[in-house]
Design an enzyme around this catalytic site. Structure first.
Site, short mmCIF file in Angstrom:
data_model
loop_
_atom_site.label_atom_id
_atom_site.label_comp_id
_atom_site.label_asym_id
_atom_site.label_seq_id
_atom_site.Cartn_x
_atom_site.Cartn_y
_atom_site.Cartn_z
N HIS A 46 4.61 1.48 -3.70
CA HIS A 46 3.72 1.00 -2.64
C HIS A 46 2.31 1.57 -2.85
O HIS A 46 1.32 0.82 -2.90
CB HIS A 46 4.27 1.44 -1.27
N GLU A 47 2.21 2.89 -2.99
CA GLU A 47 0.89 3.50 -3.15
C GLU A 47 0.25 3.08 -4.47
O GLU A 47 -0.97 2.95 -4.57
CB GLU A 47 0.98 5.03 -3.05
ZN ZN Z 1 0.15 0.72 2.63
#
Ligand code: ZN
Length: 506
Positions: free
Chosen positions: A270-271
């Site tokens: 995600h990051e």
């Molecule tokens: Zn996010």
């Protein structure tokens, strides 16, 4: 400023002077971001007081420079001259940010920041003790101050619109309502169908997973999908985030737990999605207001794309499951690839938003959005929030919320006055689904590429269509330009229905 610098600036035209002034503002912002990255990763606890002062000093200097009459005069002068399209976009973005900070009286900004710290403390205690009464008076005060901010900024329909503008410009409550309504209805129905089906086996996930191996595997995936580690790094922090000190230094943080194989991995991906977006801005836009996402929703569409659409797809695990088995020898030998894929896509309504699956997540967001709108339209009082919260959890997710700690006290956003933030999570999913449909048309071999671990053409597509554009268009306009469709939840509904009908066999 030294003399040489001064003379050089004197020969510049108004636009060049603005670039030079804003370049310094941008440097100050990046220096401040580095200080807060350090605060959340390596700073020893006793550094907190001094760090707080350093950050406040920098933010004061940034505010002073953004609102300086000199900059205002230059913007007026440059706006009167002949401008290229990019220069016009630059000035539009700069003026917007400047007007927004100028419209708030200094006393209100100060009071807001004091009240937010008090509300944060009260929220922490209230959550720990499961006592909403501790938080309620502070929340009421934060809402009151936010209403005052909204009056300063101005709005078309409800004060909520003015607040949401910080995260997603041009968004109004009634527009979000019309985008979210069909999604809510379709999701609630889909969830009922899933609940009637047998659940996948996830018992094999209850093992101890070596943290170093998790970290190595996560970083390998991050590198494979295109995170440039010469322009980034990963560190550990209690809250995963991505931060940027210029395009050549975009960092992520992750947390790992020995008992959870998937949370650390998907958190990292995600990051990484956020980070690759920021690494992909046009280098010519460095130190300018164009080297930014148009909105949080668009930013989230990039993180969710890699986290959910790519890393939770069947094609992705065709490539990575044999590799994952090598990272954890003996621990997944009896687990078939299909079994693993089913387990990581399990749908199970629960109370906590940040732990929610792909289907339930949007319902968590929609509930918060509906309550916020109620608050700012004057239909919902602070005292009635817990009851209203629990009622919607029953209605949409079929859950009886056992306590406010697991209910309306779970998120920090409202303590910080971040009203209008929640919808950007679901807008991210909506934009992402729209982009994937477009991508599938542009690259018919998309899923075969994923199954072979070939991600470069996919990242390239995002670079051209989204990343390089930066802030040249507002979010809705950007998404429509790329996909050819006005913002709609239909592609997301189609994706969820197809994927989970197949997984749950109905
Ligand atoms: Zn996010």
């Amino acid at each position: 400023m030294n003399k040489l610098h001064f003379r050089r600036r004197a020969r510049m035209n108004a636009f060049e002077k603005i670039q030079s002034l804003y370049g310094e503002i941008s440097d100050l912002g990046n220096a401040s971001a580095l200080l807060s990255w350090d605060q959340q990763t390596y700073m020893p606890p006793r550094g907190a007081t001094a760090r707080g002062m350093q950050l406040a000093t920098l933010s004061g200097i940034i505010h002073e420079r953004m609102t300086s009459p000199d900059l205002g005069g230059l913007i007026a002068e440059a706006s009167g001259g002949k401008l290229t399209g990019d220069q016009a976009a630059y000035l539009r973005e700069l003026s917007f940010a400047r007007d927004r900070s100028m419209k708030l009286p200094a006393a209100l900004v100060k009071e807001m920041s004091l009240e937010e710290s008090k509300a944060f403390e009260a929220w922490t205690r209230a959550r720990k003790l499961n006592d909403y009464g501790i938080f309620a008076p502070h929340l009421a005060r934060v809402i009151e101050l936010k209403k005052q901010c909204a009056e300063c900024w101005g709005y078309a329909e409800t004060p909520w619109d003015a607040l949401a503008t910080d995260y997603e410009r041009g968004l109004t409550a009634s527009r979000v309502e019309s985008i979210f309504r069909p999604l809510r209805e379709a999701t609630v129905k889909l969830l009922q169908q899933i609940k009637a089906r047998p659940q996948a086996n996830t018992r094999f996930l209850d093992q101890k997973w070596d943290i170093d191996r998790q970290r190595e595997f996560g970083l390998r995936v991050a590198r494979d999908i295109g995170y440039d580690m010469a322009a980034g790094r990963q560190d550990l922090a209690p809250h995963p985030f991505c931060t940027n000190f210029g395009m050549g230094d975009v960092r992520i943080t992750t947390r790992y737990s020995q008992t959870s194989l998937l949370d650390g991995l998907f958190g990292t991906v995600h990051e990484t999605g956020h980070a690759m977006y920021e690494q992909g801005f046009d280098p010519a836009d460095a130190r300018s207001p164009l080297a930014e996402a148009p909105s949080l929703g668009v930013h989230e569409s990039q993180s969710r794309f890699w986290e959910v659409r790519i890393a939770q797809s069947e094609a992705f695990w065709k490539h990575y499951y044999p590799i994952l088995r090598q990272y954890f020898p003996g621990q997944l030998d009896d687990v078939m690839p299909e079994e693993f894929y089913r387990a990581l896509n399990i749908i199970e309504p629960d109370f906590i938003r940040v732990e929610a699956d792909e289907i339930c997540y949007n319902l968590h967001v929609i509930i918060r959005f509906e309550l916020e709108v109620g608050i700012f339209r004057g239909d919902l009082s602070v005292g009635d929030i817990p009851a209203a919260w629990n009622k919607l959890y029953k209605e949409y997710l079929g859950l009886d919320v056992p306590s406010d700690t697991l209910g309306c006290l779970q998120d920090v956003h409202w303590a910080y006055g971040s009203f209008g933030y929640f919808p950007t999570y679901t807008l991210g999913n909506i934009y992402c689904a729209m982009l994937v449909e477009r991508m599938e048309r542009d690259m018919p071999a998309l899923w075969e590429m994923v199954a072979q671990g070939q991600f470069a053409p996919i990242l390239q597509w995002l670079r051209e269509n989204i990343h390089k554009v930066g802030r040249r268009h507002e979010s809705a306009e950007l998404i429509e330009r790329v996909t050819g469709m006005p913002v709609t939840c239909d592609p997301l509904i189609r994706h969820l229905a197809n994927k989970y009908r197949h997984l749950y066999g109905f």
